[in-house]
Design an enzyme around this catalytic site. Structure first.
Site, PDB file in Angstrom:
ATOM      1  CB  ALA A 277       6.207  -4.820   7.148  1.00  0.00           C
TER       2      ALA A 277
ATOM      3  CD  GLN B 213      -2.895  -0.801   2.442  1.00  0.00           C
ATOM      4  OE1 GLN B 213      -3.814  -0.017   2.236  1.00  0.00           O
ATOM      5  NE2 GLN B 213      -2.732  -1.423   3.596  1.00  0.00           N
ATOM      6  CG  LEU B 214       4.315   3.704   2.613  1.00  0.00           C
ATOM      7  CD1 LEU B 214       3.588   5.051   2.534  1.00  0.00           C
ATOM      8  CD2 LEU B 214       5.040   3.579   3.964  1.00  0.00           C
TER       9      LEU B 214
ATOM     10  CG  ASP C  31      -1.764   0.720  15.530  1.00  0.00           C
ATOM     11  OD1 ASP C  31      -1.181   0.064  14.647  1.00  0.00           O
ATOM     12  OD2 ASP C  31      -3.001   0.657  15.698  1.00  0.00           O
TER      13      ASP C  31
ATOM     14  CE1 TYR D 133       2.809  -6.350  11.133  1.00  0.00           C
ATOM     15  CE2 TYR D 133       1.480  -5.208  12.777  1.00  0.00           C
ATOM     16  CZ  TYR D 133       2.190  -5.201  11.593  1.00  0.00           C
ATOM     17  OH  TYR D 133       2.275  -4.034  10.866  1.00  0.00           O
TER      18      TYR D 133
ATOM     19  CD1 TRP E 282      -6.040   0.915  13.251  1.00  0.00           C
ATOM     20  CD2 TRP E 282      -8.061   1.795  12.896  1.00  0.00           C
ATOM     21  NE1 TRP E 282      -6.811   0.664  14.357  1.00  0.00           N
ATOM     22  CE2 TRP E 282      -8.041   1.194  14.170  1.00  0.00           C
ATOM     23  CE3 TRP E 282      -9.222   2.417  12.469  1.00  0.00           C
ATOM     24  CZ2 TRP E 282      -9.149   1.193  15.006  1.00  0.00           C
ATOM     25  CZ3 TRP E 282     -10.323   2.433  13.311  1.00  0.00           C
ATOM     26  CH2 TRP E 282     -10.289   1.819  14.564  1.00  0.00           C
TER      27      TRP E 282
HETATM   28  N1  NAP Z   1      -1.587  -2.077   6.907  1.00  0.00           N
HETATM   29  C1  NAP Z   1      -1.780  -1.546   8.104  1.00  0.00           C
HETATM   30  O1  NAP Z   1      -2.914  -1.413   8.582  1.00  0.00           O
HETATM   31  C2  NAP Z   1      -0.603  -1.065   8.918  1.00  0.00           C
HETATM   32  C3  NAP Z   1      -0.838  -0.569  10.199  1.00  0.00           C
HETATM   33  C4  NAP Z   1       0.244  -0.114  10.944  1.00  0.00           C
HETATM   34  C5  NAP Z   1       1.512  -0.147  10.419  1.00  0.00           C
HETATM   35  N2  NAP Z   1       1.722  -0.656   9.177  1.00  0.00           N
HETATM   36  C6  NAP Z   1       3.088  -0.692   8.656  1.00  0.00           C
HETATM   37  O2  NAP Z   1       3.146   0.168   7.536  1.00  0.00           O
HETATM   38  C7  NAP Z   1       4.120  -0.336   6.609  1.00  0.00           C
HETATM   39  C8  NAP Z   1       3.501  -0.425   5.230  1.00  0.00           C
HETATM   40  O3  NAP Z   1       2.389  -1.298   5.323  1.00  0.00           O
HETATM   41  P1  NAP Z   1       1.469  -1.628   4.072  1.00  0.00           P
HETATM   42  O4  NAP Z   1       0.074  -1.644   4.552  1.00  0.00           O
HETATM   43  O5  NAP Z   1       1.868  -0.790   2.920  1.00  0.00           O
HETATM   44  O6  NAP Z   1       1.912  -3.130   3.839  1.00  0.00           O
HETATM   45  P2  NAP Z   1       1.505  -4.135   2.660  1.00  0.00           P
HETATM   46  O7  NAP Z   1       0.531  -3.488   1.739  1.00  0.00           O
HETATM   47  O8  NAP Z   1       1.158  -5.420   3.296  1.00  0.00           O
HETATM   48  O9  NAP Z   1       2.873  -4.278   1.879  1.00  0.00           O
HETATM   49  C9  NAP Z   1       3.967  -4.907   2.475  1.00  0.00           C
HETATM   50  C10 NAP Z   1       5.041  -5.055   1.448  1.00  0.00           C
HETATM   51  O10 NAP Z   1       6.111  -5.795   2.052  1.00  0.00           O
HETATM   52  C11 NAP Z   1       6.577  -6.716   1.113  1.00  0.00           C
HETATM   53  N3  NAP Z   1       7.190  -7.880   1.745  1.00  0.00           N
HETATM   54  C12 NAP Z   1       6.609  -8.791   2.553  1.00  0.00           C
HETATM   55  N4  NAP Z   1       7.491  -9.773   2.849  1.00  0.00           N
HETATM   56  C13 NAP Z   1       8.649  -9.454   2.209  1.00  0.00           C
HETATM   57  C14 NAP Z   1       9.921 -10.071   2.109  1.00  0.00           C
HETATM   58  N5  NAP Z   1      10.190 -11.232   2.710  1.00  0.00           N
HETATM   59  N6  NAP Z   1      10.880  -9.466   1.368  1.00  0.00           N
HETATM   60  C15 NAP Z   1      10.614  -8.298   0.736  1.00  0.00           C
HETATM   61  N7  NAP Z   1       9.423  -7.668   0.770  1.00  0.00           N
HETATM   62  C16 NAP Z   1       8.449  -8.254   1.506  1.00  0.00           C
HETATM   63  C17 NAP Z   1       5.346  -7.153   0.328  1.00  0.00           C
HETATM   64  O11 NAP Z   1       5.755  -7.712  -0.888  1.00  0.00           O
HETATM   65  P3  NAP Z   1       4.746  -8.545  -1.813  1.00  0.00           P
HETATM   66  O12 NAP Z   1       3.918  -7.492  -2.503  1.00  0.00           O
HETATM   67  O13 NAP Z   1       5.665  -9.276  -2.720  1.00  0.00           O
HETATM   68  O14 NAP Z   1       3.968  -9.425  -0.887  1.00  0.00           O
HETATM   69  C18 NAP Z   1       4.612  -5.823   0.200  1.00  0.00           C
HETATM   70  O15 NAP Z   1       5.041  -5.123  -0.939  1.00  0.00           O
HETATM   71  C19 NAP Z   1       4.602  -1.662   7.188  1.00  0.00           C
HETATM   72  O16 NAP Z   1       5.785  -1.442   7.907  1.00  0.00           O
HETATM   73  C20 NAP Z   1       3.514  -2.055   8.161  1.00  0.00           C
HETATM   74  O17 NAP Z   1       4.007  -2.853   9.208  1.00  0.00           O
HETATM   75  C21 NAP Z   1       0.689  -1.102   8.404  1.00  0.00           C
END
Ligand code: NAP
Length: 289
Positions: A65, A15-16, A107, A130, A155
């Site tokens: 992540a 997403q990010l 969070d 997590y 979120w």
């Molecule tokens: N989503 C939420 O609600 C939320 C809330 C709080 C904090 N965050 C944090 O915000 C950040 C961005 O989150 P997001 O929602 O954008 O996450 P996301 O949409 O789930 O994307 C995560 C990315 O990480 C990549 N990834 C996963 N495993 C990997 C690996 N082994 N090697 C390399 N890349 C890998 C995925 O690749 P693939 O596309 O190949 O799977 C995907 O591109 C993260 O740090 C997350 O922890 C998210």
């Protein structure tokens, strides 16, 4: 070598990462290098050294992540490798190469027992694996390089990838009624706004480091969020408030995770807009694509 400052972004398809990719043309003063899992696999990081040698990045945005919160309860080794150990190694490489690391955290490092917005220095105590793995990532990032910027967010939703907004839109168009949890409180984050906040930090040189919080402004429950999604899109699904106990999940969720974002405003002038405006923009964008 590029004359422009170089920014490496991991998690290109998340997403990010997708929001940063969509925005990057608006920042012509930088060379962006977007990496997906094939170009840098966090489970091995075997490409890391060569990537630093090739691109000599000035900034490294870690948007990758292991984000499958429930699966992490049983897939602990991989979750800890990606969210914990890999982050420490990246921080060390950033330290050795004079690269500013901007690492995204969550969070879920908090236990959800607070009654007012969490300050960045509030004690951490994750309630699921997590959260534990992300906390380990924060600790190893700071151990590897004290001059790291950690941004905790919450979120997260976007027009890209999987998230609550898109799930609600699908369910509400398929079913006459749904139940949504009404006793967990937080503030949603439009990933586009987080991407802009990160670029605002970089444009100011990212000199002030440490832990910051970013989400859109406000405090709502998932139920409130679902109702707003319905009302702003004109869907007619009935939404019933349910409790956390009615909707058991493998990973426990914090009951309250509103983040105090004021230090980001103090240090970088980043003032998040309200969650309603951000949601409206994302829904409008989803309707156009
Ligand atoms: N989503 C939420 O609600 C939320 C809330 C709080 C904090 N965050 C944090 O915000 C950040 C961005 O989150 P997001 O929602 O954008 O996450 P996301 O949409 O789930 O994307 C995560 C990315 O990480 C990549 N990834 C996963 N495993 C990997 C690996 N082994 N090697 C390399 N890349 C890998 C995925 O690749 P693939 O596309 O190949 O799977 C995907 O591109 C993260 O740090 C997350 O922890 C998210």
């Amino acid at each position: 070598m590029s004359a422009l400052p170089t920014i490496i972004v991991t998690g290109k398809n998340g997403q990010l990462g997708s929001e940063l990719l969509a925005l990057h043309m608006s920042y012509p003063g930088y060379r962006f290098v977007f990496l997906d899992r094939n170009q840098l696999d966090f489970a091995s990081l075997k490409e890391l050294k060569a990537l630093f040698e090739t691109y000599r990045p000035d900034f490294f945005i870690n948007a990758a992540a292991y984000t499958a919160v429930d699966k992490a309860e049983t897939d602990k080794k991989l979750a800890m490798e990606v969210n914990g150990e890999a982050v420490g190694k990246i921080a060390k490489a950033c330290y050795e190469n004079g690269t500013r690391l901007i690492h995204i955290s969550t969070d879920y490092v908090f236990d959800g027992q607070a009654k007012s917005p969490y300050q960045p220095d509030h004690c951490t105590s994750p309630v699921n694996f997590y959260g534990e793995s992300k906390l380990k990532g924060e600790q190893l990032a700071m151990a590897g390089n004290k001059a790291t910027i950690i941004i905790r967010t919450a979120w997260v939703y976007s027009a890209y990838g999987h998230n609550f907004v898109k799930t609600m839109l699908r369910l509400m168009s398929e079913r006459p009624s749904i139940g949504v949890v009404s006793d967990q409180f937080g503030a949603p984050t439009y990933a586009r706004d987080l991407a802009v906040a990160i670029m605002t930090i970089i444009e100011q040189g990212a000199q002030r480091t440490g832990i910051y919080h970013f989400s859109n402004a406000g405090k709502i429950s998932w139920y409130d969020f679902a109702c707003a999604i319905r009302d702003k899109t004109g869907l007619s699904c009935q939404i019933n408030p349910i409790t956390t106990a009615d909707f058991p999940t493998p990973a426990k969720r914090p009951a309250y995770s509103v983040l105090d974002t004021s230090s980001l405003n103090r240090d970088y002038g980043v003032q998040p807009r309200g969650w309603q405006d951000a949601l409206q923009e994302c829904l409008g964008y989803l309707q156009r694509i």
